[in-house]
Write a protein that holds these residues in place. Structure first.
Motif, PDB file in Angstrom:
ATOM      1  N   PHE A 360      -0.216   5.472  -1.203  1.00 23.21           N
ATOM      2  CA  PHE A 360      -1.330   5.666  -0.274  1.00 23.21           C
ATOM      3  C   PHE A 360      -0.799   6.227   1.038  1.00 23.21           C
ATOM      4  O   PHE A 360       0.368   5.999   1.391  1.00 23.21           O
ATOM      5  CB  PHE A 360      -2.084   4.353  -0.051  1.00 23.21           C
ATOM      6  CG  PHE A 360      -2.954   3.978  -1.210  1.00 23.21           C
ATOM      7  CD1 PHE A 360      -4.315   4.223  -1.190  1.00 23.21           C
ATOM      8  CD2 PHE A 360      -2.402   3.404  -2.352  1.00 23.21           C
ATOM      9  CE1 PHE A 360      -5.116   3.901  -2.271  1.00 23.21           C
ATOM     10  CE2 PHE A 360      -3.198   3.071  -3.441  1.00 23.21           C
ATOM     11  CZ  PHE A 360      -4.559   3.315  -3.397  1.00 23.21           C
ATOM     12  N   HIS A 361      -1.669   6.933   1.762  1.00 27.00           N
ATOM     13  CA  HIS A 361      -1.187   7.708   2.902  1.00 27.00           C
ATOM     14  C   HIS A 361      -2.309   8.013   3.883  1.00 27.00           C
ATOM     15  O   HIS A 361      -3.492   7.832   3.577  1.00 27.00           O
ATOM     16  CB  HIS A 361      -0.586   9.026   2.399  1.00 27.00           C
ATOM     17  CG  HIS A 361      -1.566   9.823   1.590  1.00 27.00           C
ATOM     18  ND1 HIS A 361      -1.523   9.875   0.216  1.00 27.00           N
ATOM     19  CD2 HIS A 361      -2.653  10.575   1.946  1.00 27.00           C
ATOM     20  CE1 HIS A 361      -2.515  10.625  -0.231  1.00 27.00           C
ATOM     21  NE2 HIS A 361      -3.213  11.059   0.804  1.00 27.00           N
ATOM     22  N   GLU A 399       4.888  -2.353  -1.531  1.00 27.97           N
ATOM     23  CA  GLU A 399       6.142  -1.869  -0.951  1.00 27.97           C
ATOM     24  C   GLU A 399       5.860  -0.778   0.073  1.00 27.97           C
ATOM     25  O   GLU A 399       4.986   0.074  -0.155  1.00 27.97           O
ATOM     26  CB  GLU A 399       7.037  -1.280  -2.037  1.00 27.97           C
ATOM     27  CG  GLU A 399       7.472  -2.224  -3.125  1.00 27.97           C
ATOM     28  CD  GLU A 399       8.287  -1.480  -4.170  1.00 27.97           C
ATOM     29  OE1 GLU A 399       9.269  -0.808  -3.791  1.00 27.97           O
ATOM     30  OE2 GLU A 399       7.922  -1.544  -5.357  1.00 27.97           O
ATOM     31  N   PRO A 400       6.607  -0.747   1.187  1.00 33.05           N
ATOM     32  CA  PRO A 400       6.462   0.375   2.123  1.00 33.05           C
ATOM     33  C   PRO A 400       6.783   1.685   1.413  1.00 33.05           C
ATOM     34  O   PRO A 400       7.760   1.771   0.656  1.00 33.05           O
ATOM     35  CB  PRO A 400       7.492   0.068   3.211  1.00 33.05           C
ATOM     36  CG  PRO A 400       7.796  -1.381   3.079  1.00 33.05           C
ATOM     37  CD  PRO A 400       7.619  -1.724   1.631  1.00 33.05           C
ATOM     38  N   GLU A 506      -9.806  15.797  10.408  1.00 34.00           N
ATOM     39  CA  GLU A 506      -8.588  15.859  11.226  1.00 34.00           C
ATOM     40  C   GLU A 506      -7.502  14.980  10.621  1.00 34.00           C
ATOM     41  O   GLU A 506      -6.326  15.352  10.592  1.00 34.00           O
ATOM     42  CB  GLU A 506      -8.908  15.424  12.659  1.00 34.00           C
ATOM     43  CG  GLU A 506      -9.811  16.430  13.366  1.00 34.00           C
ATOM     44  CD  GLU A 506     -10.470  15.874  14.611  1.00 34.00           C
ATOM     45  OE1 GLU A 506     -10.559  16.624  15.607  1.00 34.00           O
ATOM     46  OE2 GLU A 506     -10.908  14.700  14.603  1.00 34.00           O
ATOM     47  N   ALA A 507      -7.894  13.816  10.146  1.00 38.76           N
ATOM     48  CA  ALA A 507      -6.993  12.930   9.402  1.00 38.76           C
ATOM     49  C   ALA A 507      -7.845  12.192   8.390  1.00 38.76           C
ATOM     50  O   ALA A 507      -9.014  11.904   8.635  1.00 38.76           O
ATOM     51  CB  ALA A 507      -6.296  11.954  10.338  1.00 38.76           C
ATOM     52  N   THR A 508      -7.265  11.890   7.226  1.00 33.96           N
ATOM     53  CA  THR A 508      -8.034  11.204   6.191  1.00 33.96           C
ATOM     54  C   THR A 508      -7.141  10.241   5.431  1.00 33.96           C
ATOM     55  O   THR A 508      -5.966  10.544   5.161  1.00 33.96           O
ATOM     56  CB  THR A 508      -8.692  12.228   5.234  1.00 33.96           C
ATOM     57  OG1 THR A 508      -9.558  11.543   4.332  1.00 33.96           O
ATOM     58  CG2 THR A 508      -7.661  13.009   4.444  1.00 33.96           C
ATOM     59  N   LEU A 509      -7.676   9.096   5.106  1.00 31.15           N
ATOM     60  CA  LEU A 509      -6.959   8.094   4.327  1.00 31.15           C
ATOM     61  C   LEU A 509      -7.179   8.345   2.846  1.00 31.15           C
ATOM     62  O   LEU A 509      -8.303   8.638   2.416  1.00 31.15           O
ATOM     63  CB  LEU A 509      -7.449   6.691   4.682  1.00 31.15           C
ATOM     64  CG  LEU A 509      -6.891   6.074   5.960  1.00 31.15           C
ATOM     65  CD1 LEU A 509      -7.759   4.923   6.421  1.00 31.15           C
ATOM     66  CD2 LEU A 509      -5.473   5.576   5.720  1.00 31.15           C
ATOM     67  N   GLY A 510      -6.119   8.234   2.070  1.00 35.30           N
ATOM     68  CA  GLY A 510      -6.262   8.466   0.639  1.00 35.30           C
ATOM     69  C   GLY A 510      -5.063   7.978  -0.130  1.00 35.30           C
ATOM     70  O   GLY A 510      -4.160   7.324   0.416  1.00 35.30           O
ATOM     71  N   LEU A 577       2.105   5.238   3.507  1.00 40.24           N
ATOM     72  CA  LEU A 577       1.823   3.857   3.872  1.00 40.24           C
ATOM     73  C   LEU A 577       2.460   2.851   2.919  1.00 40.24           C
ATOM     74  O   LEU A 577       3.290   2.042   3.322  1.00 40.24           O
ATOM     75  CB  LEU A 577       0.304   3.640   3.914  1.00 40.24           C
ATOM     76  CG  LEU A 577      -0.456   4.493   4.930  1.00 40.24           C
ATOM     77  CD1 LEU A 577      -1.961   4.353   4.734  1.00 40.24           C
ATOM     78  CD2 LEU A 577      -0.053   4.108   6.362  1.00 40.24           C
ATOM     79  N   PHE A 578       2.071   2.902   1.636  1.00 39.76           N
ATOM     80  CA  PHE A 578       2.593   1.901   0.704  1.00 39.76           C
ATOM     81  C   PHE A 578       2.499   2.401  -0.730  1.00 39.76           C
ATOM     82  O   PHE A 578       1.688   3.259  -1.060  1.00 39.76           O
ATOM     83  CB  PHE A 578       1.831   0.575   0.839  1.00 39.76           C
ATOM     84  CG  PHE A 578       0.348   0.668   0.620  1.00 39.76           C
ATOM     85  CD1 PHE A 578      -0.208   0.482  -0.641  1.00 39.76           C
ATOM     86  CD2 PHE A 578      -0.510   0.938   1.682  1.00 39.76           C
ATOM     87  CE1 PHE A 578      -1.579   0.576  -0.841  1.00 39.76           C
ATOM     88  CE2 PHE A 578      -1.887   1.033   1.491  1.00 39.76           C
ATOM     89  CZ  PHE A 578      -2.419   0.852   0.226  1.00 39.76           C
ATOM     90  N   TYR A 579       3.396   1.841  -1.572  1.00 40.52           N
ATOM     91  CA  TYR A 579       3.296   2.012  -3.021  1.00 40.52           C
ATOM     92  C   TYR A 579       2.583   0.772  -3.558  1.00 40.52           C
ATOM     93  O   TYR A 579       2.970  -0.362  -3.247  1.00 40.52           O
ATOM     94  CB  TYR A 579       4.678   2.114  -3.662  1.00 40.52           C
ATOM     95  CG  TYR A 579       5.507   3.280  -3.181  1.00 40.52           C
ATOM     96  CD1 TYR A 579       5.114   4.589  -3.411  1.00 40.52           C
ATOM     97  CD2 TYR A 579       6.715   3.072  -2.513  1.00 40.52           C
ATOM     98  CE1 TYR A 579       5.875   5.662  -2.978  1.00 40.52           C
ATOM     99  CE2 TYR A 579       7.491   4.129  -2.079  1.00 40.52           C
ATOM    100  CZ  TYR A 579       7.070   5.429  -2.307  1.00 40.52           C
ATOM    101  OH  TYR A 579       7.837   6.479  -1.877  1.00 40.52           O
ATOM    102  N   ARG A 580       1.550   1.003  -4.357  1.00 38.46           N
ATOM    103  CA  ARG A 580       0.759  -0.102  -4.891  1.00 38.46           C
ATOM    104  C   ARG A 580       0.978  -0.247  -6.387  1.00 38.46           C
ATOM    105  O   ARG A 580       0.680   0.659  -7.158  1.00 38.46           O
ATOM    106  CB  ARG A 580      -0.726   0.143  -4.623  1.00 38.46           C
ATOM    107  CG  ARG A 580      -1.630  -1.035  -4.984  1.00 38.46           C
ATOM    108  CD  ARG A 580      -3.024  -0.554  -5.339  1.00 38.46           C
ATOM    109  NE  ARG A 580      -3.027   0.225  -6.575  1.00 38.46           N
ATOM    110  CZ  ARG A 580      -4.027   1.005  -6.946  1.00 38.46           C
ATOM    111  NH1 ARG A 580      -5.072   1.154  -6.177  1.00 38.46           N
ATOM    112  NH2 ARG A 580      -3.968   1.674  -8.094  1.00 38.46           N
ATOM    113  N   ASN A 581       1.512  -1.378  -6.798  1.00 39.54           N
ATOM    114  CA  ASN A 581       1.619  -1.663  -8.221  1.00 39.54           C
ATOM    115  C   ASN A 581       0.240  -1.946  -8.806  1.00 39.54           C
ATOM    116  O   ASN A 581      -0.746  -2.115  -8.086  1.00 39.54           O
ATOM    117  CB  ASN A 581       2.542  -2.866  -8.452  1.00 39.54           C
ATOM    118  CG  ASN A 581       4.007  -2.475  -8.404  1.00 39.54           C
ATOM    119  OD1 ASN A 581       4.348  -1.296  -8.376  1.00 39.54           O
ATOM    120  ND2 ASN A 581       4.876  -3.464  -8.386  1.00 39.54           N
TER     121      ASN A 581
END
Length: 615
Positions: A360-361, A399-400, A506-510, A577-581
């Motif tokens: 995620f980022h 995890e980060p 301008e920025a987006t979470l995904g 942001l993070f790795y999601r299991n």
């Protein structure tokens, strides 16, 4: 592209993606090439053989009573997966009249296999579509024996030859043929069709020729290690779309295509019977998929009905799982350790976790005056409080993230870059260097751009997910400490998809899941590609992607993609942001779930191995 309303624009010649091609006779190809057989198999049979090598760690009754105490202990998790992730020993164990109620967090924008882009669309449309090719839990390619008699690749890698079964029917009763495969390729390659998710890879094929109703030959532009994935594109029925596409090549605008969205002609095991926008999507098993002329020719799909309930709020979905009104869901970190950990949850459900290659980022639009400078993007990453996110928002379960490729994947760099940690001094230093200073002492940085003083105030778009909203609020708080104003803009799931495709943010979470091969990330990070939402461009990255598609040696490919990973991380086109299991809850009636780097679905056999035990 058309101009603004009222503005006249000159018509442009459409980009030519397909050059004229005269396919040679099949006899001529067969005479000059040496064919190598590829794997054609029933994915359920493949899983059965694998499970023979994996004795269960406990029995079903014991597994159903266990509580999954991961973290810190993974023993019960492994026992639950081992005992419940198995196929039925006989048909008598299976409730073939069962309905499974699945959870999805957003609606499907399209039911057209060529238009799929979101997770929901892959889940839903994947069950209705024709799966000629696939890949197993190790991401190794295969052809599905439900549809394929034989699959061969030429020794020089320039051709693939496919022979289809002659007992495959669309849901309207028309036979599926090689002509449908050829037609679908031509539609994908039409410059007026807007199908970026499936055009990538397919555009590397020189031509697809149907020599008769069962035989297809794929002509490749060059011999590459990714040709095996390029031929795996979705198919649509030629007899349905051949005329409608003449009127509307985008497949988005005409009444005919609107009707097909609500009543698609399917070739897979299930057909759409209901789509209540924003509420639910209902599929039913096609008897004519596995029964032809009164004879069973394929395995009977395990569920009679699949009901997808659309619930955007994970807390609401968890309540539905506990009451039994949904029967599976991906569980967020905060719920895993709270709502999915009490006696009420375990009355009807169990839960399991496994490694999944998902990241995620925050995507920065590099065409925005705020984020065109790499130093600014790096400053955003230094300003963000990563530790608070991992510890407080995600209970230490995730995890980060430090780039696009998961640390356990073969294509990730060794060693991995160090994840960003909050460093406000470094963030302010980078912003100062980039010319963003608080010139008027109002607490918000500003900069002169094209003769105009611009405040550093932007919006981050975010789906209406409680977890993503919390990440957005954490971003807002973090940036306020360095004189940057961040506004949060919640956007409904399908609308957000379109905004991302159009670069209207301008920025987006995904987030991105993994594909079968790292070459597919070219579609996300290479210049001008369809899912390069941030409009990032780096000639070095483009060159490396080209090299990665031509190199056959696995270790050398890993080095190439590892270098891509490092450059992208240095440029911070995303703040990773993070790795999601995978964290999933399943109703206790369900069996047969097995995980791949893509989770429990969207591989072979994936969802198709899940079944409901007789009550």
């Amino acid at each position: 592209m058309p101009g603004e309303e009222g503005e006249e624009v000159a018509e442009e010649e459409p980009e030519m993606l397909l050059e004229p091609f005269d396919a040679p006779p099949l006899e001529e190809i067969d005479a000059k090439v040496k064919w190598v057989d590829q794997r054609v198999i029933d994915p359920i049979e493949l899983l059965a053989k694998q499970l023979e090598k994996e004795p269960p760690l406990t029995d079903v009754e014991t597994a159903l009573q266990l509580k999954n105490n991961f973290p810190p202990n993974k023993e019960n998790n492994d026992k639950i997966l081992s005992a419940l992730g198995r196929l039925p020993k006989s048909d008598q164990e299976v409730d073939y009249d069962a309905t499974i109620v699945r959870h999805v967090g957003g609606d499907a924008k399209s039911t057209n296999p060529l238009m799929i882009s979101s997770v929901t669309e892959f889940d839903v449309v994947g069950l209705m579509g024709i799966e000629i090719y696939g890949f197993d839990w190790n991401m190794d390619p295969l052809a599905n024996s439900d549809y394929v008699v034989s699959w061969q690749t030429s020794e020089d890698g320039m051709y693939d030859k496919l022979v289809l079964r002659d007992d495959i029917y669309w849901s309207d009763g028309k036979k599926f043929t090689a002509q449908d495969v050829m037609f679908s390729f031509q539609v994908i390659m039409d410059p007026e069709s807007r199908v970026p998710a499936v055009k990538q890879g397919t555009d590397k094929i020189r031509w697809v020729q149907a020599y008769d109703d069962q035989t297809v030959v794929y002509f490749h532009r060059e011999s590459t290690p990714v040709n095996v994935w390029n031929i795996n594109f979705p198919v649509i029925p030629k007899h349905v779309y051949e005329e409608t596409i003449k009127e509307d090549p985008t497949m988005r605008l005409s009444d005919a295509h609107a009707k097909l969205e609500s009543n698609p002609i399917c070739g897979g095991a299930y057909k759409l019977v209901k789509h209540d926008r924003g509420q639910e999507i209902v599929l039913e098993r096609r008897e004519d998929f596995y029964m032809v002329d009164g004879k069973q020719v394929r395995r009977k799909p395990y569920f009679k009905t699949i009901r997808f309930r659309i619930i955007e709020d994970p807390n609401t979905a968890m309540l539905a799982l506990k009451t039994g009104s949904i029967e599976e869901m991906a569980i967020t970190a905060d719920l895993w350790t709270t709502q999915a950990n009490d006696d009420k949850f375990y009355e009807k459900n169990t839960k399991v976790t496994a490694t999944e290659w998902v990241s995620f980022h925050i995507c920065w639009n590099t065409k925005s005056p705020f984020f065109s400078d790499k130093r600014v993007r790096q400053a955003m990453s230094y300003a963000f409080d990563h530790q608070e996110m991992i510890d407080k928002l995600f209970s230490g379960l995730y995890e980060p993230a430090a780039g696009p490729f998961h640390p356990t994947s073969w294509m990730s760099p060794k060693p991995m870059p160090e994840p960003y940690q909050q460093d406000l001094d470094k963030a302010e230093e980078l912003l100062d260097e980039a010319g963003w200073v608080d010139s008027d002492f109002d607490g918000i940085r500003d900069k002169e751009i094209n003769g105009k003083r611009v405040r550093f105030e932007f919006s981050v778009t975010c789906p209406p997910s409680p977890i993503m909203e919390r990440v957005a609020r954490l971003l807002k708080r973090s940036l306020s400490k360095i004189g940057v104003a961040c506004n949060i803009k919640l956007v409904e799931f399908t609308a957000l998809q379109q905004m991302n495709l159009d670069g209207q943010f301008e920025a987006t979470l995904g987030g991105w899941g993994t594909s079968t091969d790292p070459y597919s990330s070219e579609n996300i990070f290479a210049t001008g590609e369809g899912r390069n939402y941030g409009r990032y461009s780096n000639p070095e990255i483009d060159k490396l992607f080209d090299q990665g598609q031509k190199e056959f040696d696995r270790e050398k490919r890993a080095e190439i993609y590892g270098e891509i990973h490092k450059i992208l991380y240095e440029d911070q086109v995303y703040t990773w942001l993070f790795y999601r299991n995978s964290f999933y809850g399943f109703n206790k009636k369900l069996r047969g779930y097995r995980f791949s780097p893509r989770g429990p679905y969207n591989y072979s056999p994936g969802f198709n191995s899940i079944w409901a035990a007789q009550p």
